[in-house]
Each structure stands twice: as C-alpha cells, then as structure tokens.
Design a protein around this motif. Structure first.
Motif, PDB file in Angstrom:
ATOM      1  N   PRO A 141       0.828  -1.221   0.000  1.00 44.34           N
ATOM      2  CA  PRO A 141       0.000   0.000   0.000  1.00 44.34           C
ATOM      3  C   PRO A 141       0.857   1.263   0.000  1.00 44.34           C
ATOM      4  CG  PRO A 141       0.057  -0.945   2.183  1.00 44.34           C
ATOM      5  CD  PRO A 141       0.839  -1.880   1.292  1.00 44.34           C
ATOM      6  N   VAL A 142       1.492   1.555  -1.093  1.00 42.74           N
ATOM      7  CA  VAL A 142       2.371   2.716  -1.203  1.00 42.74           C
ATOM      8  C   VAL A 142       1.573   3.981  -1.504  1.00 42.74           C
ATOM      9  CG1 VAL A 142       4.317   3.656  -2.496  1.00 42.74           C
ATOM     10  CG2 VAL A 142       4.206   1.229  -2.019  1.00 42.74           C
ATOM     11  N   ARG A 143       0.422   3.816  -2.130  1.00 47.32           N
ATOM     12  CA  ARG A 143      -0.355   4.978  -2.569  1.00 47.32           C
ATOM     13  C   ARG A 143      -0.700   5.891  -1.396  1.00 47.32           C
ATOM     14  NH1 ARG A 143       0.179   7.357  -6.964  1.00 47.32           N
ATOM     15  NH2 ARG A 143      -0.922   9.235  -6.574  1.00 47.32           N
ATOM     16  N   LYS A 144      -1.043   5.322  -0.253  1.00 50.21           N
ATOM     17  CA  LYS A 144      -1.385   6.148   0.911  1.00 50.21           C
ATOM     18  C   LYS A 144      -0.195   6.995   1.332  1.00 50.21           C
ATOM     19  CE  LYS A 144      -4.936   3.212   2.948  1.00 50.21           C
ATOM     20  NZ  LYS A 144      -5.282   2.337   4.074  1.00 50.21           N
ATOM     21  N   ILE A 166       2.307   7.970  -0.554  1.00 48.34           N
ATOM     22  CA  ILE A 166       2.565   8.981  -1.587  1.00 48.34           C
ATOM     23  C   ILE A 166       1.597  10.140  -1.421  1.00 48.34           C
ATOM     24  CG2 ILE A 166       2.417   9.445  -4.059  1.00 48.34           C
ATOM     25  CD1 ILE A 166       3.484   6.602  -4.521  1.00 48.34           C
ATOM     26  N   ASN A 167       0.319   9.833  -1.216  1.00 44.77           N
ATOM     27  CA  ASN A 167      -0.671  10.902  -1.033  1.00 44.77           C
ATOM     28  C   ASN A 167      -0.378  11.716   0.216  1.00 44.77           C
ATOM     29  OD1 ASN A 167      -2.017  10.255  -3.360  1.00 44.77           O
ATOM     30  ND2 ASN A 167      -3.510   8.931  -2.338  1.00 44.77           N
ATOM     31  N   LYS A 168       0.048  11.049   1.298  1.00 42.03           N
ATOM     32  CA  LYS A 168       0.385  11.771   2.523  1.00 42.03           C
ATOM     33  C   LYS A 168       1.593  12.676   2.281  1.00 42.03           C
ATOM     34  CE  LYS A 168       1.584  11.085   7.394  1.00 42.03           C
ATOM     35  NZ  LYS A 168       2.536  12.165   7.391  1.00 42.03           N
ATOM     36  N   LEU A 213       3.724  18.029   1.532  1.00 43.94           N
ATOM     37  CA  LEU A 213       4.501  18.935   0.697  1.00 43.94           C
ATOM     38  C   LEU A 213       3.686  20.164   0.320  1.00 43.94           C
ATOM     39  CD1 LEU A 213       7.301  19.021  -0.696  1.00 43.94           C
ATOM     40  CD2 LEU A 213       6.189  18.070  -2.715  1.00 43.94           C
ATOM     41  N   GLU A 214       2.412  19.935   0.020  1.00 42.90           N
ATOM     42  CA  GLU A 214       1.524  21.037  -0.348  1.00 42.90           C
ATOM     43  C   GLU A 214       1.309  21.974   0.834  1.00 42.90           C
ATOM     44  OE1 GLU A 214      -1.795  19.937  -2.947  1.00 42.90           O
ATOM     45  OE2 GLU A 214      -3.037  21.017  -1.509  1.00 42.90           O
TER      46      GLU A 214
END
Length: 126
Positions: free
Chosen positions: A109-112, A114-116, A121-122
């Motif tokens: 589950p890398v997507r979580k 990456i989104n975090k 960063l934002e």
C-alpha cells in the motif's frame, strides 16, 4: 511489373501474389490477428484483425490498416484459427492463492504514503 510510382506497391510483388486462391461465391477469406511493434526490442502488441486470402496479403493489409498512422518497425500476422487459448470459463485457474498476495503489487500500500507525502509537501509550501 507494377507501373505505380509508389515504392510500397512496387516492392509488394503483387504479380506473384496473383496465384492465391480466389474467393468463390459464399466463401470468406481467413481472419488474421495483427501484432504491431513500435520499437525494436519492445513486445509485439495485438492491434486488430484483417481478412485476407493468404499471410502475405494479410501483411500488406495489416501494414495499410495498422502501420500507417504510428511508428512501426515490425508487424506479425497470425491465423486466428492457429491461436489456441483458454476458455473464459477456465479463468479460475489463474486465481492466486490468498496467502501469496505479496506477489501482487496491490500487496504494497504505497499509494497512501505517496498521497500523505504530497499533502504534507503542499501544506509546507502554502
């Protein structure tokens, strides 16, 4: 000899292809699956079918239909009757064993993360 100025027509050697079996009334040409290669070393990818009386003419039809709009380095044609496949009813034989889901990319589950990271960063830049 062909009188065409188009080198593709002159190279196609259509005079020797005139000996193919003529299609009689209520007869159909064979169906050929067409595989296209974009770049040397890449895999050939199925792009569609053509109907032709023999493999040589199937290549000519495939080139005209699938090779003229994008970059092409090679094409294959295969009689559709020569392709042997599994039936759709047999798809259960491809099911993976549940305890071996680590072999699938969905097991990570890398997507979580990456989104975090993107969210953090934002926030840091705002």
């Amino acid at each position: 000899m062909q009188n065409s100025l188009d080198p593709r027509i002159r190279r196609s050697d259509l005079d020797s292809a005139s000996g193919f079996n003529q299609v009689g009334e209520n007869e159909n040409w064979e169906t050929f699956a067409v595989f296209h290669q974009d770049k040397r070393g890449d895999a050939h990818v199925f792009v569609g079918i053509v109907h032709a009386p023999d493999p040589e003419l199937a290549l000519v039809f495939a080139k005209e239909q699938y090779g003229r709009r994008k970059k092409t380095v090679n094409m294959w044609v295969v009689r559709s009757t020569d392709i042997y496949t599994f039936r759709h009813e047999d798809e259960d034989m491809f099911a993976t064993v549940p305890e071996k889901n680590y072999r699938e990319a969905s097991g990570y589950p890398v997507r979580k993360r990456i989104n975090k990271y993107l969210h953090d960063l934002e926030e840091a830049h705002s």
